[in-house]
Structure formats: C-alpha cells, structure tokens
Design a protein around this motif. Structure first.
Motif, PDB file in Angstrom:
ATOM      1  N   GLU A   1       0.684  12.478   0.908  1.00 12.78           N
ATOM      2  CA  GLU A   1       0.036  12.872   2.155  1.00 12.78           C
ATOM      3  C   GLU A   1      -1.071  11.885   2.523  1.00 12.78           C
ATOM      4  O   GLU A   1      -1.218  11.501   3.690  1.00 12.78           O
ATOM      5  N   VAL A   2      -1.845  11.473   1.538  1.00 10.93           N
ATOM      6  CA  VAL A   2      -2.930  10.522   1.788  1.00 10.93           C
ATOM      7  C   VAL A   2      -2.371   9.204   2.304  1.00 10.93           C
ATOM      8  O   VAL A   2      -2.870   8.631   3.291  1.00 10.93           O
ATOM      9  N   PHE A   3      -1.319   8.704   1.666  1.00 10.21           N
ATOM     10  CA  PHE A   3      -0.743   7.430   2.094  1.00 10.21           C
ATOM     11  C   PHE A   3      -0.134   7.537   3.489  1.00 10.21           C
ATOM     12  O   PHE A   3      -0.297   6.630   4.312  1.00 10.21           O
ATOM     13  N   GLU A   4       0.568   8.639   3.751  1.00 12.10           N
ATOM     14  CA  GLU A   4       1.200   8.797   5.067  1.00 12.10           C
ATOM     15  C   GLU A   4       0.160   8.786   6.183  1.00 12.10           C
ATOM     16  O   GLU A   4       0.402   8.260   7.269  1.00 12.10           O
ATOM     17  N   THR A   5      -1.010   9.361   5.900  1.00  9.38           N
ATOM     18  CA  THR A   5      -2.078   9.393   6.903  1.00  9.38           C
ATOM     19  C   THR A   5      -2.759   8.039   7.040  1.00  9.38           C
ATOM     20  O   THR A   5      -3.173   7.641   8.132  1.00  9.38           O
ATOM     21  N   SER A   6      -2.861   7.312   5.929  1.00  8.65           N
ATOM     22  CA  SER A   6      -3.591   6.042   5.925  1.00  8.65           C
ATOM     23  C   SER A   6      -2.738   4.856   6.343  1.00  8.65           C
ATOM     24  O   SER A   6      -3.174   4.003   7.130  1.00  8.65           O
ATOM     25  N   TYR A   7      -1.491   4.794   5.814  1.00 11.04           N
ATOM     26  CA  TYR A   7      -0.646   3.622   6.056  1.00 11.04           C
ATOM     27  C   TYR A   7       0.805   3.967   6.401  1.00 11.04           C
ATOM     28  O   TYR A   7       1.606   3.068   6.619  1.00 11.04           O
ATOM     29  N   GLY A   8       1.136   5.239   6.442  1.00  9.79           N
ATOM     30  CA  GLY A   8       2.513   5.650   6.667  1.00  9.79           C
ATOM     31  C   GLY A   8       2.776   6.151   8.071  1.00  9.79           C
ATOM     32  O   GLY A   8       2.158   5.704   9.052  1.00  9.79           O
ATOM     33  N   ALA A   9       3.668   7.128   8.175  1.00 12.39           N
ATOM     34  CA  ALA A   9       4.159   7.591   9.470  1.00 12.39           C
ATOM     35  C   ALA A   9       3.081   8.156  10.379  1.00 12.39           C
ATOM     36  O   ALA A   9       3.216   8.106  11.611  1.00 12.39           O
ATOM     37  N   ARG A  10       1.997   8.699   9.792  1.00 16.55           N
ATOM     38  CA  ARG A  10       0.951   9.318  10.621  1.00 16.55           C
ATOM     39  C   ARG A  10      -0.263   8.410  10.826  1.00 16.55           C
ATOM     40  O   ARG A  10      -1.291   8.849  11.338  1.00 16.55           O
TER      41      ARG A  10
END
Length: 233
Positions: free
Chosen positions: A92-101
């Motif tokens: 979740e942290v990665f998706e918010t920082s560098y991923g889809a979100r």
C-alpha cells in the motif's frame, strides 16, 4: 530525502537513556554515505553514554536507490513470522508513493524499481551487496535452497538464516546468522558456477521461483513460515 526523527531509547545493557536519531527513510541516491554506513554495519548504531556498549536501533524504514533500481521496506527480524501482513502494508505504501496511486512523475520512477521487503540488518545488507555485484537476489535464494540439499547437516529453519556477505569473481561468501539477535556464526564460500547453473535452467526452478516472488518478501525463509500467501488467501 532521507528522514530522521529524534527519540530516546534505553540501553539494553545498563538502562541509560540514549538520545537517538531514528531513521524513517533513506534516499541513497542523495545520501550515498548512508548506504556505505549500512554496508559497514555502523548505520543507526552508537555507543551508550552510560556504559559505552554499542547499541543499534532495530530497522524500520524505507530504502530508496533509484540508480540501483531498488525500493526496500526494512523491518525488525522479530516481525518475520507476520510477513504476509507486512507485505500487504508496504505494498500500500509503495502504491501510494511510486505505484498506481502516485503522481505520474513518481509512477515513472516506480516503474524502474524492484520492490522488496526484508527483515533485519543482515537481510538488507545482503540485498545491497547482491545488487552491487549484479546478481539476481531471487536466484541467490534458489541457490541457498540448492546448497541446503548439498549440505544435509545444515540446521535450517525459523530463527536461523543464511546470508551473502560479499561476492568475489568466482564465489559467493555466506554466513549463518541467528535472526533476532543477528549473531553471525559459521560461514563458507559457494562457487559462482552453482549460481550460473540455476540461471541457465529457469524452467527447472520456475515453481519455487514463483513461490518466492508471490510478494515483495523474496526470501527462502518464507518457505519455513506457515502455509504461505496462497493458503492465507
């Protein structure tokens, strides 16, 4: 940016209060000195002002090195049994920082990053050593399994792990470590040809590779912990 916050910890030897700058994130592209300190074993470590004993903070931070294509979430070794829940949280942290979100510019950076979860300082150091040597970390985990077959006397299981400490032209140097205390024990060298043989036979290792890469915790230790992600879901 590398982020730190001031805190106070108790010395495990004498109980004295120790002012400490605890790390929340490392950007090794901007602070290569922090990467070197991790490799040297001096990062997040200082002498107690009361008794002089060296104290090292348990790791719990994110490590980013865009130049090496790495984003690593680092947690204490004692949390390894809960790796599936931790995987979900850091994803979740990665998706918010560098991923889809994330913002488009951040997503562009994230597309070039391998996402990994490690537990303990030795595991983090190993990932950095392997990336610097141009070796695939998952292939090294497969090599460890192959070595266990070749070393039937090895006492492998929860609480005891095998880590690469350095790489030479023709060999990988391993050491046994007690996970929670991070105490190094016996070591040995494995010939590079064993690693190359696994790289050259991807089909034979595909099922185990799939198990190792079903989440960011790409580590043979997961095979000794519970039923795995498929059973949990």
């Amino acid at each position: 940016m590398s982020l730190f916050r001031s805190t106070v910890i108790a010395c495990p030897s004498c109980g004295a209060d120790i002012p400490f700058e605890e790390c929340d994130s490392v950007n090794a592209d901007r602070r290569p000195d922090l990467r070197e300190a991790i490799l040297e074993g001096s990062f997040q470590s200082l002498p107690c002002p009361g008794c002089g004993e060296t104290v090292r903070m348990e790791p719990q931070f994110n490590y980013l090195e865009v130049g090496a294509g790495l984003w690593i979430a680092v947690f204490p070794g004692r949390m390894m049994p809960d790796y599936i829940a931790v995987e979900d949280a850091i994803t979740e942290v990665f998706e918010t920082s560098y991923g889809a979100r994330a913002l488009p510019s951040a997503r562009e950076i994230g597309a070039g990053l391998d996402v990994r979860l490690v537990f303990g300082w030795p595991a983090l150091t190993e990932k950095l050593v392997l990336r610097a040597a141009g070796l695939d970390d998952v292939t090294v985990e497969l090599l460890k399994l192959d070595l266990m077959r070749r070393l039937p006397e090895a006492d492998m299981g929860p609480g005891r792990e095998l880590r690469v400490t350095s790489v030479e032209q023709d060999a990988l140097n391993f050491v046994w470590i007690l996970t929670e205390r991070e105490v190094p024990m016996d070591g040995f060298a494995a010939h590079r040809a064993l690693y190359d043989a696994i790289e050259e036979a991807p089909g034979a290792w595909a099922p185990i590779r799939a198990q190792l890469t079903d989440g960011p915790f790409a580590d043979m230790q997961k095979l000794f912990i519970g039923e795995g992600r498929a059973a949990a879901e």
